[in-house]
Motif scaffolding. Structure first.
Motif, PDB file in Angstrom:
ATOM      1  N   LEU A 115       0.823  -1.209   0.000  1.00 49.55           N
ATOM      2  CA  LEU A 115       0.000   0.000   0.000  1.00 49.55           C
ATOM      3  C   LEU A 115       0.859   1.262   0.000  1.00 49.55           C
ATOM      4  O   LEU A 115       0.414   2.316   0.433  1.00 49.55           O
ATOM      5  N   SER A 116       2.072   1.166  -0.513  1.00 53.61           N
ATOM      6  CA  SER A 116       2.968   2.326  -0.529  1.00 53.61           C
ATOM      7  C   SER A 116       2.410   3.470  -1.365  1.00 53.61           C
ATOM      8  O   SER A 116       2.759   4.634  -1.147  1.00 53.61           O
ATOM      9  N   TYR A 117       1.525   3.150  -2.303  1.00 50.80           N
ATOM     10  CA  TYR A 117       0.932   4.188  -3.149  1.00 50.80           C
ATOM     11  C   TYR A 117       0.013   5.119  -2.363  1.00 50.80           C
ATOM     12  O   TYR A 117      -0.382   6.174  -2.853  1.00 50.80           O
ATOM     13  N   PHE A 118      -0.349   4.742  -1.141  1.00 54.40           N
ATOM     14  CA  PHE A 118      -1.185   5.610  -0.311  1.00 54.40           C
ATOM     15  C   PHE A 118      -0.548   6.974  -0.087  1.00 54.40           C
ATOM     16  O   PHE A 118      -1.237   7.948   0.184  1.00 54.40           O
ATOM     17  N   GLY A 119       0.783   7.034  -0.170  1.00 60.99           N
ATOM     18  CA  GLY A 119       1.475   8.300   0.032  1.00 60.99           C
ATOM     19  C   GLY A 119       1.105   9.363  -0.985  1.00 60.99           C
ATOM     20  O   GLY A 119       1.305  10.553  -0.756  1.00 60.99           O
ATOM     21  N   ASN A 120       0.555   8.947  -2.132  1.00 60.94           N
ATOM     22  CA  ASN A 120       0.143   9.889  -3.177  1.00 60.94           C
ATOM     23  C   ASN A 120      -1.361  10.122  -3.200  1.00 60.94           C
ATOM     24  O   ASN A 120      -1.876  10.775  -4.102  1.00 60.94           O
ATOM     25  N   LEU A 121      -2.084   9.575  -2.221  1.00 57.65           N
ATOM     26  CA  LEU A 121      -3.538   9.714  -2.180  1.00 57.65           C
ATOM     27  C   LEU A 121      -3.983  10.673  -1.095  1.00 57.65           C
ATOM     28  O   LEU A 121      -3.359  10.783  -0.043  1.00 57.65           O
ATOM     29  N   ASP A 122      -5.088  11.361  -1.362  1.00 55.27           N
ATOM     30  CA  ASP A 122      -5.726  12.195  -0.346  1.00 55.27           C
ATOM     31  C   ASP A 122      -6.889  11.459   0.312  1.00 55.27           C
ATOM     32  O   ASP A 122      -7.260  11.775   1.441  1.00 55.27           O
ATOM     33  N   GLY A 123      -7.470  10.502  -0.401  1.00 55.30           N
ATOM     34  CA  GLY A 123      -8.588   9.777   0.170  1.00 55.30           C
ATOM     35  C   GLY A 123      -9.046   8.641  -0.725  1.00 55.30           C
ATOM     36  O   GLY A 123      -8.503   8.418  -1.816  1.00 55.30           O
ATOM     37  N   ILE A 124     -10.053   7.925  -0.237  1.00 53.68           N
ATOM     38  CA  ILE A 124     -10.612   6.779  -0.956  1.00 53.68           C
ATOM     39  C   ILE A 124     -12.120   6.961  -1.070  1.00 53.68           C
ATOM     40  O   ILE A 124     -12.778   7.392  -0.120  1.00 53.68           O
ATOM     41  N   LEU A 125     -12.670   6.641  -2.230  1.00 56.08           N
ATOM     42  CA  LEU A 125     -14.113   6.649  -2.457  1.00 56.08           C
ATOM     43  C   LEU A 125     -14.580   5.201  -2.588  1.00 56.08           C
ATOM     44  O   LEU A 125     -14.053   4.450  -3.414  1.00 56.08           O
ATOM     45  N   CYS A 126     -15.536   4.804  -1.780  1.00 49.71           N
ATOM     46  CA  CYS A 126     -16.013   3.425  -1.775  1.00 49.71           C
ATOM     47  C   CYS A 126     -17.396   3.337  -2.415  1.00 49.71           C
ATOM     48  O   CYS A 126     -18.327   4.015  -1.986  1.00 49.71           O
ATOM     49  N   ALA A 127     -17.518   2.521  -3.423  1.00 52.37           N
ATOM     50  CA  ALA A 127     -18.796   2.309  -4.104  1.00 52.37           C
ATOM     51  C   ALA A 127     -18.998   0.815  -4.294  1.00 52.37           C
ATOM     52  O   ALA A 127     -18.451   0.208  -5.218  1.00 52.37           O
ATOM     53  N   ARG A 128     -19.744   0.212  -3.399  1.00 54.10           N
ATOM     54  CA  ARG A 128     -19.928  -1.241  -3.396  1.00 54.10           C
ATOM     55  C   ARG A 128     -20.533  -1.727  -4.706  1.00 54.10           C
ATOM     56  O   ARG A 128     -21.483  -1.149  -5.221  1.00 54.10           O
ATOM     57  N   TYR A 129     -19.941  -2.792  -5.258  1.00 54.24           N
ATOM     58  CA  TYR A 129     -20.392  -3.443  -6.484  1.00 54.24           C
ATOM     59  C   TYR A 129     -20.239  -2.564  -7.725  1.00 54.24           C
ATOM     60  O   TYR A 129     -20.869  -2.808  -8.754  1.00 54.24           O
ATOM     61  N   LEU A 130     -19.410  -1.558  -7.644  1.00 56.20           N
ATOM     62  CA  LEU A 130     -19.179  -0.690  -8.795  1.00 56.20           C
ATOM     63  C   LEU A 130     -18.704  -1.496 -10.007  1.00 56.20           C
ATOM     64  O   LEU A 130     -19.273  -1.410 -11.103  1.00 56.20           O
ATOM     65  N   TYR A 131     -17.670  -2.298  -9.822  1.00 57.40           N
ATOM     66  CA  TYR A 131     -17.079  -3.017 -10.955  1.00 57.40           C
ATOM     67  C   TYR A 131     -17.940  -4.202 -11.376  1.00 57.40           C
ATOM     68  O   TYR A 131     -18.013  -4.525 -12.572  1.00 57.40           O
ATOM     69  N   LEU A 132     -18.606  -4.844 -10.416  1.00 58.07           N
ATOM     70  CA  LEU A 132     -19.505  -5.935 -10.759  1.00 58.07           C
ATOM     71  C   LEU A 132     -20.678  -5.414 -11.586  1.00 58.07           C
ATOM     72  O   LEU A 132     -21.058  -6.010 -12.603  1.00 58.07           O
ATOM     73  N   ASN A 133     -21.236  -4.286 -11.177  1.00 60.42           N
ATOM     74  CA  ASN A 133     -22.351  -3.713 -11.932  1.00 60.42           C
ATOM     75  C   ASN A 133     -21.911  -3.262 -13.320  1.00 60.42           C
ATOM     76  O   ASN A 133     -22.653  -3.398 -14.297  1.00 60.42           O
ATOM     77  N   ALA A 134     -20.694  -2.712 -13.412  1.00 62.68           N
ATOM     78  CA  ALA A 134     -20.168  -2.307 -14.718  1.00 62.68           C
ATOM     79  C   ALA A 134     -20.004  -3.519 -15.628  1.00 62.68           C
ATOM     80  O   ALA A 134     -20.323  -3.471 -16.827  1.00 62.68           O
ATOM     81  N   SER A 135     -19.530  -4.642 -15.056  1.00 61.41           N
ATOM     82  CA  SER A 135     -19.350  -5.864 -15.846  1.00 61.41           C
ATOM     83  C   SER A 135     -20.693  -6.456 -16.254  1.00 61.41           C
ATOM     84  O   SER A 135     -20.855  -6.948 -17.375  1.00 61.41           O
ATOM     85  N   ARG A 136     -21.664  -6.425 -15.352  1.00 64.33           N
ATOM     86  CA  ARG A 136     -23.003  -6.942 -15.673  1.00 64.33           C
ATOM     87  C   ARG A 136     -23.621  -6.161 -16.834  1.00 64.33           C
ATOM     88  O   ARG A 136     -24.255  -6.743 -17.718  1.00 64.33           O
ATOM     89  N   ARG A 137     -23.438  -4.857 -16.806  1.00 63.85           N
ATOM     90  CA  ARG A 137     -23.977  -4.031 -17.901  1.00 63.85           C
ATOM     91  C   ARG A 137     -23.279  -4.353 -19.226  1.00 63.85           C
ATOM     92  O   ARG A 137     -23.885  -4.290 -20.291  1.00 63.85           O
ATOM     93  N   ALA A 138     -21.982  -4.669 -19.155  1.00 64.62           N
ATOM     94  CA  ALA A 138     -21.235  -4.993 -20.371  1.00 64.62           C
ATOM     95  C   ALA A 138     -21.731  -6.281 -21.015  1.00 64.62           C
ATOM     96  O   ALA A 138     -21.680  -6.443 -22.237  1.00 64.62           O
ATOM     97  N   LEU A 139     -22.239  -7.204 -20.189  1.00 64.80           N
ATOM     98  CA  LEU A 139     -22.679  -8.508 -20.695  1.00 64.80           C
ATOM     99  C   LEU A 139     -24.185  -8.582 -20.927  1.00 64.80           C
ATOM    100  O   LEU A 139     -24.700  -9.643 -21.275  1.00 64.80           O
ATOM    101  N   ALA A 140     -24.885  -7.470 -20.719  1.00 67.01           N
ATOM    102  CA  ALA A 140     -26.336  -7.453 -20.929  1.00 67.01           C
ATOM    103  C   ALA A 140     -26.674  -7.607 -22.411  1.00 67.01           C
ATOM    104  O   ALA A 140     -25.823  -7.418 -23.286  1.00 67.01           O
ATOM    105  N   ARG A 141     -27.945  -7.953 -22.678  1.00 68.83           N
ATOM    106  CA  ARG A 141     -28.362  -8.114 -24.077  1.00 68.83           C
ATOM    107  C   ARG A 141     -28.188  -6.811 -24.845  1.00 68.83           C
ATOM    108  O   ARG A 141     -27.811  -6.808 -26.014  1.00 68.83           O
ATOM    109  N   ARG A 142     -28.453  -5.721 -24.159  1.00 68.68           N
ATOM    110  CA  ARG A 142     -28.191  -4.398 -24.735  1.00 68.68           C
ATOM    111  C   ARG A 142     -27.168  -3.695 -23.844  1.00 68.68           C
ATOM    112  O   ARG A 142     -27.541  -3.019 -22.887  1.00 68.68           O
ATOM    113  N   PRO A 143     -25.882  -3.856 -24.136  1.00 66.37           N
ATOM    114  CA  PRO A 143     -24.825  -3.328 -23.256  1.00 66.37           C
ATOM    115  C   PRO A 143     -24.912  -1.813 -23.098  1.00 66.37           C
ATOM    116  O   PRO A 143     -25.266  -1.082 -24.026  1.00 66.37           O
TER     117      PRO A 143
END
Length: 459
Positions: A115-143
């Protein structure tokens, strides 16, 4: 990326889908600051381990003594995750939870290499299922791409790989495109339809291409309709060395990398081994490299082949383990410090990949001043043409292993004659790396600023 943006004066927040849920019934009597501290620790543990903190090795070890309970634990967690996702499959990204890292300055997670990259961060934004939802939309019948609302607090969003998202309202979106390998080579683990849609979502975004080859392939495959354009950047090398006053520990007569395999012949003599640093999969062409090394006869002169990629549980990795004799060292996973040390002391670096979007091992080897034998992919040719790398990078066809065996032999003979004093060679490589990497990083930072627009970098 983070360092370049931070050096340019940007305020940087990391967007992640690690969002733990704290049970109100358990923590309701605690002060809000205490709850915030617990929440931040759970997020950082997720980033540290790569999964939800409940699945961390600590809890898995606790449950290992009771295997039936462990299986039940995993089944219940999986069921809860599915139910939770169903309840939040249209999760509003404008409800992201913030973790201010300035308030966590003394966290134990800040003192861990991963986690050494934390030294260049001011904060973290948490969005549960962000990437899963993005992937689900990509695989939908109408992406469709997942909308992200940045609000007025942020000027833009930059990805380090294609993600199926779009930015609504104020703020720019910059997507990084590394390659199109899952579309052009079958033996990869990526889901082709998902990856293809992720690339498609890059069209209306500004883009950072890691090579001209990747840019050309992207434009050929996706055309120019609705394309917001982009630039090609030479990314900085990845090696990390201690400050100059602490480099004395790099002076070793024998290297002993920690092994994660059954191959226990773990000693390497500095400047007496060839280095392969990459994942073990068919497109990396490791079996070809092992065959060429055995043909070269270098093992008879005490020269070894060091392979740092993690073996998988597939037929290709099993064949690699079968073909590797005592002259081939299979280290498995290694940390960044060990990787840098192995590059520093390698006689030469080899990269026989069949296809690449860029080729970090080739860049790392050339920046440190080690000879490099690489396949003649377009991406490798681009690296060879930059800086002063033409004299260091040998491009050899991968159709005949004897060609590589001959190149290995010629380089080994030349390097043994050239390197008289290991300490002098070590200092030469470190000094060169400091100079070349600084120049590349500055050019990288400048181009990032041009793409994001300097007036948007800081508030």
């Amino acid at each position: 990326m983070l360092k370049a943006l931070k050096d340019s004066g940007a305020e940087i927040w990391l967007l992640t889908d690690f969002e733990p849920r704290l049970e109100k019934s358990v923590y309701k009597n605690l002060p809000k600051r205490a709850c915030d501290l617990i929440y931040a620790a759970r997020v950082m543990e997720g980033l540290m381990e790569g999964h939800n903190w409940l699945h961390s090795p600590y809890w898995e070890t606790k449950l290992s003594k009771w295997q039936a309970l462990a299986r039940l634990h995993k089944k219940w967690l999986r069921l809860l995750e599915i139910l939770d996702w169903l309840a939040h499959r249209n999760y509003a990204t404008d409800a992201m939870v913030k973790v201010n890292l300035l308030e966590q300055f003394d966290s134990p997670y800040f003192r861990q290499e991963k986690l050494s990259y934390f030294g260049n961060l001011d904060g973290i934004l948490c969005a549960r299922y962000l990437y899963l939802n993005a992937s689900r939309r990509a695989l939908a019948r109408r992406p469709s791409s997942l909308p992200i609302k940045l609000g007025n607090e942020f000027d833009g969003l930059i990805t380090t790989c294609p993600i199926n998202i779009r930015v609504e309202g104020k703020g720019c979106l910059v997507q990084t495109v590394h390659d199109l390998i899952p579309l052009e080579y079958v033996q990869t683990s990526d889901h082709v339809a998902n990856f293809g849609q992720r690339l498609n979502s890059c069209l209306p975004a500004r883009k950072l291409y890691v090579s001209q080859a990747t840019r050309k392939k992207f434009e050929q495959a996706y055309g120019s309709a609705n394309d917001a354009g982009g630039i090609v950047i030479l990314q900085p090398p990845s090696l990390k060395f201690p400050a100059k006053e602490h480099r004395g520990l790099l002076e070793q007569k024998v290297l002993r990398p920690s092994l994660r395999t059954k191959n226990h012949h773990g000693e390497l003599v500095p400047f007496r081994y060839l280095l392969f640093n990459s994942s073990v999969e068919p497109r990396k062409n490791l079996l070809f490299a092992v065959k060429a090394f055995r043909i070269s006869g270098l093992a008879e002169h005490g020269i070894r082949l060091c392979v740092t990629g993690m073996l998988k549980k597939d037929s290709y990795s099993r064949e690699v383990a079968k073909q590797a004799d005592e002259s081939v060292l299979l280290t498995g996973y290694i940390d960044e410090a060990t990787k840098s040390n192995l590059f520093l002391h390698a006689m030469a670096v080899i990269s026989p990949s069949l296809v690449e979007g860029f080729g970090i091992p080739v860049l790392d080897g050339a920046c440190i001043g080690a000879p490099v034998i690489a396949s003649p992919s377009v991406a490798h040719r681009e690296i060879q043409a930059s800086q002063d790398f033409r004299e260091l990078i040998w491009l050899c066809d991968t159709l005949d292993p004897t060609t590589w065996a001959e190149a290995m032999g010629q380089i080994a003979k030349a390097e043994m004659a050239r390197i008289g004093d290991p300490q002098a060679e070590r200092q030469r490589r470190l000094s060169r790396y400091d100079t070349v990497s600084a120049a590349i990083l500055e050019d990288f930072r400048r181009k990032i600023c041009e793409q994001v627009k300097p007036d948007q970098l800081s508030k």
